[in-house]
Design an enzyme around this catalytic site. Structure first.
Site, PDB file in Angstrom:
ATOM      1  N   HIS B 127       0.872  -1.181   0.000  1.00 54.40           N
ATOM      2  CA  HIS B 127       0.000   0.000   0.000  1.00 54.40           C
ATOM      3  C   HIS B 127       0.905   1.226   0.000  1.00 54.40           C
ATOM      4  CE1 HIS B 127      -2.785   2.920   1.919  1.00 54.40           C
ATOM      5  NE2 HIS B 127      -3.763   2.129   1.519  1.00 54.40           N
ATOM      6  N   ASP B 204       3.195  -4.745   8.024  1.00 50.49           N
ATOM      7  CA  ASP B 204       1.986  -3.932   7.955  1.00 50.49           C
ATOM      8  C   ASP B 204       0.799  -4.883   8.092  1.00 50.49           C
ATOM      9  OD1 ASP B 204      -0.247  -2.518   7.241  1.00 50.49           O
ATOM     10  OD2 ASP B 204       0.491  -1.879   5.278  1.00 50.49           O
ATOM     11  N   GLN B 207      -4.338  -5.118   6.971  1.00 53.49           N
ATOM     12  CA  GLN B 207      -5.304  -6.024   6.341  1.00 53.49           C
ATOM     13  C   GLN B 207      -5.238  -7.426   6.926  1.00 53.49           C
ATOM     14  OE1 GLN B 207      -7.550  -5.033   4.232  1.00 53.49           O
ATOM     15  NE2 GLN B 207      -6.731  -2.980   3.875  1.00 53.49           N
ATOM     16  N   LYS B 230     -10.232  -0.870  10.945  1.00 52.35           N
ATOM     17  CA  LYS B 230     -10.371  -2.012  10.041  1.00 52.35           C
ATOM     18  C   LYS B 230     -10.656  -3.298  10.819  1.00 52.35           C
ATOM     19  CE  LYS B 230      -7.110  -0.301   6.549  1.00 52.35           C
ATOM     20  NZ  LYS B 230      -7.889   0.299   5.465  1.00 52.35           N
ATOM     21  N   CYS B 368      -4.918   2.763  -3.456  1.00 51.81           N
ATOM     22  CA  CYS B 368      -3.680   3.295  -2.881  1.00 51.81           C
ATOM     23  C   CYS B 368      -2.545   2.308  -3.063  1.00 51.81           C
ATOM     24  CB  CYS B 368      -3.845   3.640  -1.400  1.00 51.81           C
ATOM     25  SG  CYS B 368      -5.013   4.943  -1.122  1.00 51.81           S
TER      26      CYS B 368
END
Lengths: 168, 410
Positions: B127, B204, B207, B230, B368
């Protein structure tokens, strides 16, 4: 667009009209332009629409116009229809048409004459029911505005203000 | 945390008031969960109750309400520790979200130890938030940003990745799950290889954390981050995990109140982690909401969540692949419930507009993640991203919606 809770769906048919779908499929004046005297690029960062517009102005008349690039059906059809509407007109006429079109699409209550002034382009009025798509329909016109303003490599982005700019 | 209870999809959906909403006269089919997730009533009500009858600042109050706020936030820090299986609650730093966490590490860790010519290695899946902070750092410090490529299915090419790792590799930043394609990256192998090369690893988890159990100690990653919104929690709050030895060595990111030991005009001594990285009054209402969200996820259990989302992914993949002209972008065997697709000759923005009229919320755009879009020769896709509360009927609504799109552009 109607209120999200509303039970009245807005009419997709007013957005994706035959003429728009046709120009999307077979864009007119698509490609490079010989002897271009001005150009501008337009980007819509939201969805990645990206166009390169070229003009040829001779003796105050827009004798040639062409665009290249990619984007959604609304932006592509708008670009295609714009080129057919402005070609052969004087820069003054083009500027008036551009102002009227932006007025019609961006103002809640457009000026009285705007609707009549844009002629067949008024079919883009349906886009106003889809506020996020207004940027798509106006993108190429804002590129035209930049190109007429004369920057040799002008760039416009849908994120950099939406209001019609007074023409100089 | 409480033991998972057996739940039906209906009873779970009933926990989310927003899922009963209508959009454009149709029942909302919310398929934009990779962007942000809806909130269970428990989170909404906990935050509302706190604001109505418990609200007071943290840390500095000598009075009862403030002490209680402080205790609640400490409790959430402990919940986050347990959620990630970190060694100590002090390894949990509250930030605004994954983006701020990555910027914090790029600033506080990245700027510290590196010399010109050092390398930061990322993957093609990242991302923008896991590209740009490193790019800026590299420009600023004369470092080199290297990128591990993916194959046509959207999997990181491990041999290429291994080749790019070397004595100059200083830091690896990699996503747990690709937001644009859904690919689950092979973190255990990637982290081992990176450590073997002497690099530290930031994961990261924006997600990943909402969809699968994450054990930072088993992974042995050096940094891990996720965003509250999220994972069914509020916006404006997220978590950075860092191994204590790194957090101790790092420079503060922002400075101000709450992060110091002592201040004079000549010198400031910083508080130990995590306070060192939490300048200013924290988003404590959101912290409390995040704690409630993690409790909610725990109450469902990863097994149930995993089974629901796997079934939705399988159904959506199977139903969408049968649509003529539709190409699913990202077909890694190991995927989260994200289906990104290209519909031949039809721009995703047009797809999104027509689906919207059908009450279906999807993302249309570059997500993104422009580099990975470019990898597949595209500028944009339409993305349906699922959460455990989505249903087979919503997948069918999506299929009907796409048929309508094809009808309009036929």
């Amino acid at each position: 667009m109607s209120h999200p809770e509303s039970s009245q769906p807005v009419k997709l048919g007013e957005l994706y009209q035959e003429v728009i779908l046709d120009h999307n499929k077979k864009p007119r004046n698509y490609g490079p332009l010989d002897g271009a005297t001005a150009e501008a690029r337009g980007h819509n960062r939201l969805c990645g629409d990206s166009y390169h517009l070229r003009l040829r102005v001779q003796d105050g008349v827009l004798s040639g116009i062409a665009f290249e690039g990619q984007g959604c059906a609304i932006s592509k059809a708008s670009a295609s229809l714009m080129t057919t509407a402005v070609e052969g007109k004087s820069v003054e006429e083009v500027t008036r048409l551009k102002d009227a079109f932006l007025d019609l699409l961006l103002r809640e209550k457009p000026a009285d004459g705007s609707r009549a002034a844009v002629g067949r382009l008024k079919l883009f009025e349906g886009v106003k029911q889809f506020p996020v798509r207004v940027k798509c329909a106006t993108l190429i016109w804002r590129a035209l505005e930049e190109a007429l303003r004369g920057g040799p490599s002008a760039e416009v982005s849908t994120e950099s203000g939406q209001g019609p700019t007074p023409s100089s | 945390m409480t033991a998972p209870e057996r739940r039906t999809i209906e009873s779970v959906r009933a926990d989310f008031p927003m899922l009963a909403a209508r959009m454009n006269g149709r029942p909302l089919a919310y398929l934009d969960n990779a962007a942000t997730t809806q909130k269970p009533r428990a989170v909404i009500e906990r935050m509302s109750r706190f604001l109505s009858s418990e609200y007071a600042t943290v840390h500095r109050g000598i009075y009862t309400f403030s002490q209680e706020s402080t205790r609640l936030c400490d409790e959430v820090r402990e919940k986050c520790r347990a959620f990630l299986n970190a060694a100590r609650p002090e390894e949990i730093v509250f930030v605004r979200g994954a983006t701020e966490a990555i910027n914090l590490v790029a600033h506080g860790y990245g700027r510290r130890a590196l010399r010109e010519g050092d390398e930061v290695l990322i993957t093609e899946l990242e991302h923008h938030s896991n590209i740009v902070p490193w790019q800026r750092l590299c420009q600023e410090r004369g470092l080199r940003l290297r990128v591990a490529p993916v194959n046509d299915a959207g999997e990181v090419l491990l041999e290429e990745y291994r080749r790019l790792l070397g004595p100059r590799t200083y830091l690896v930043a990699v996503t747990q799950v690709s937001n644009a394609l859904g690919t689950v990256t092979p973190l255990p192998e990637m982290i081992k290889m990176a450590h073997h090369a002497g690099a530290v690893v930031l994961v990261d988890g924006a997600q990943g954390a909402p969809h699968r159990a994450t054990d930072v100690r088993a992974l042995d990653c050096d940094f891990y981050c996720f965003s509250g919104h999220k994972i069914y929690g509020p916006t404006g709050i997220g978590v950075l995990y860092g191994k204590m030895k790194h957090l101790e060595a790092m420079d503060p990111y922002q400075s101000g109140g709450d992060m110091i030991e002592s201040v004079s005009f000549e010198e400031t001594t910083y508080a130990p982690p995590p306070a060192k990285f939490e300048a200013g009054t924290p988003a404590f209402v959101e912290i409390i909401g995040l704690g409630e969200a993690l409790d909610y996820v725990s109450s469902l259990g990863w097994e149930w969540i995993g089974a629901q989302e796997e079934a939705l992914l399988r159904l959506a993949t199977e139903r969408l692949s049968r649509i003529p002209g539709l190409r699913i972008i990202g077909q890694a065997p190991h995927k989260a419930a994200v289906v990104s697709f290209d519909l031949e000759g039809i721009h995703p923005h047009d797809v999104g507009t027509i689906l919207n009229e059908e009450g279906i919320a999807v993302r249309a755009g570059n997500h993104c993640a422009q580099p990975v879009m470019r990898r597949y020769g595209l500028t944009a896709t339409t993305r349906a991203s699922f959460a455990y509360y989505n249903t087979a009927e919503e997948v069918e609504a999506l299929v009907r919606g796409i048929e309508r799109v094809r009808g309009v552009f036929a």
